[in-house]
Scaffold this active site. Sequence first.
Site, PDB file in Angstrom:
ATOM      1  N   LYS A   1       0.862  -1.192   0.000  1.00 39.86           N
ATOM      2  CA  LYS A   1       0.000   0.000   0.000  1.00 39.86           C
ATOM      3  C   LYS A   1       0.886   1.225   0.000  1.00 39.86           C
ATOM      4  O   LYS A   1       2.016   1.186   0.490  1.00 39.86           O
ATOM      5  CB  LYS A   1      -0.881   0.023   1.249  1.00 39.86           C
ATOM      6  CG  LYS A   1      -2.097   0.908   1.120  1.00 39.86           C
ATOM      7  CD  LYS A   1      -3.263   0.135   0.542  1.00 39.86           C
ATOM      8  CE  LYS A   1      -4.508   0.973   0.426  1.00 39.86           C
ATOM      9  NZ  LYS A   1      -5.679   0.111   0.187  1.00 39.86           N
TER      10      LYS A   1
HETATM   11  N1  GLU Z   1      -7.406   0.075  -3.046  1.00 44.67           N
HETATM   12  C1  GLU Z   1      -8.177  -1.110  -3.282  1.00 44.67           C
HETATM   13  C2  GLU Z   1      -8.223  -1.959  -2.033  1.00 44.67           C
HETATM   14  O1  GLU Z   1      -8.069  -1.466  -0.941  1.00 44.67           O
HETATM   15  C3  GLU Z   1      -7.721  -1.872  -4.527  1.00 44.67           C
HETATM   16  C4  GLU Z   1      -6.296  -2.292  -4.556  1.00 44.67           C
HETATM   17  C5  GLU Z   1      -5.847  -2.862  -5.904  1.00 44.67           C
HETATM   18  O2  GLU Z   1      -6.636  -2.958  -6.819  1.00 44.67           O
HETATM   19  O3  GLU Z   1      -4.659  -3.179  -6.003  1.00 44.67           O
HETATM   20  O4  GLU Z   1      -8.498  -3.137  -2.081  1.00 44.67           O
END
Ligand code: GLU
Length: 438
Positions: free
Chosen positions: A128
């Site tokens: 993240k």
């Molecule tokens: N931000 C989204 C989540 O928290 C998607 C992450 C992604 O597609 O890599 O799952």
Amino acid sequence: MSQATAEGESAIAPASAIPSYLQADNLGPWGNYLQQVDRVIPHLGKLARWAETLKRPKRILIVDVPIHMDDGTVAHFEGYRVQHNVSRGPGKGGVRFHQDVTLSEVMALSAWMSVKNAAVNVPYGGAKGGIRVDPKKLSRGELERMTRRYTSEIGIIIGPNKDIPAPDVNTNEQIMAWMMDTYSMNTGSTATGVVTGKPVDLGGSLGRREATGRGVFTVGTEAARHIGLDIATARVAVQGFGNVGGVAGKLFSEAGARIIAVQDHGGTILCEAGLDVPALLQHVADTGSVAGFAGAEVLADEKFWEVDCDILIPAALEQQITTQNAGRIKARMIIEGANGPTTPAADDILQERNVLVLPDVIANAGGVTVSYFEWVQDFSSFFWDEDEINARLVKIMKMAFAGVWQVAQEKKVSLRTATFIVACQRILHTRELRGLYP
Ligand code: GLU
């Protein structure tokens, strides 16, 4: 200075001592995540010897992001990219732009990505990123420069086979396009697979924008069936009416449910007869918030948690359902569209009160599942139609949910712990197979 011991050796910390930045303060999201891990360890059998892996992100990068502002000054923003675990594949997870982003929050979000990706069995680890900034205060040019500089700074650890960012809170397709372009300019070739959630004209996938909300709706429908809750007559309250809550609200209302309350950063609205969802989505698109929507009454923000509803969908930020409000929630079922909206102490209260919680790590996994489809399509340069994407998404979500439901029944644990059991076993099994290097 280290103290000399009686034996004359330096009293250094044992190698396994927990670095200060990894310690739970029991207040932030990282502390909540650590408590969730502790609840799963007794269920891991022999794999428990690897459990410490889950409590330590593999790699943390903190970057300074300086940019020229439109007024001629230079502003510095603090950015992060955390790769929590890459045992099952490259890191994967979104990038968040928000004024409250902290390192410990990004660490927790990266760890939840590891669990989520393993829960739906897509071949990724968890990662993240984020920048502490209120993007609403930036001009478009400033936003682009900040995004590009951040991408350059984290460029040393991301890549189509290393770590693949995606949209999250306050980031969107345009920001992914800038990230893809910056990475591609730096590496000398167009690398569409470095981010997902891109515009469809630039290697993005059909259905990606709606995927998280569609996943929320899919697992919600499955769970409702198990507890005898009829979606066609259900009353639903949603917190956050953006990419996740807005789409989920639309799908639930199309299935006959009444969306009776919505809260976002602008305020809280209520309409017992059911809100006109298409009109509300248009109002949010036009004004940026649900506030001021005609045809609804204004509700005090704190009253949102007491709304008499069947389904509650927190689809905004972390730590919304706490010991302060968990006892007042009237819903039979909570579907976590957001990441980390419920604290472990609130989880206990809800379980005690027989409120079924569909945890983030499965309920909002639809987004990353279609991100996986996008990445596969980019690699093969062969694009699928939307029906195929939605059908594959629904199949994966239903299968994952059925597995987790079964574990919860067998082990008599919450769906969160059951999801952690399934996911952490997968992560630690690959950890063990790969072994330690050197
Ligand atoms: N931000 C989204 C989540 O928290 C998607 C992450 C992604 O597609 O890599 O799952």
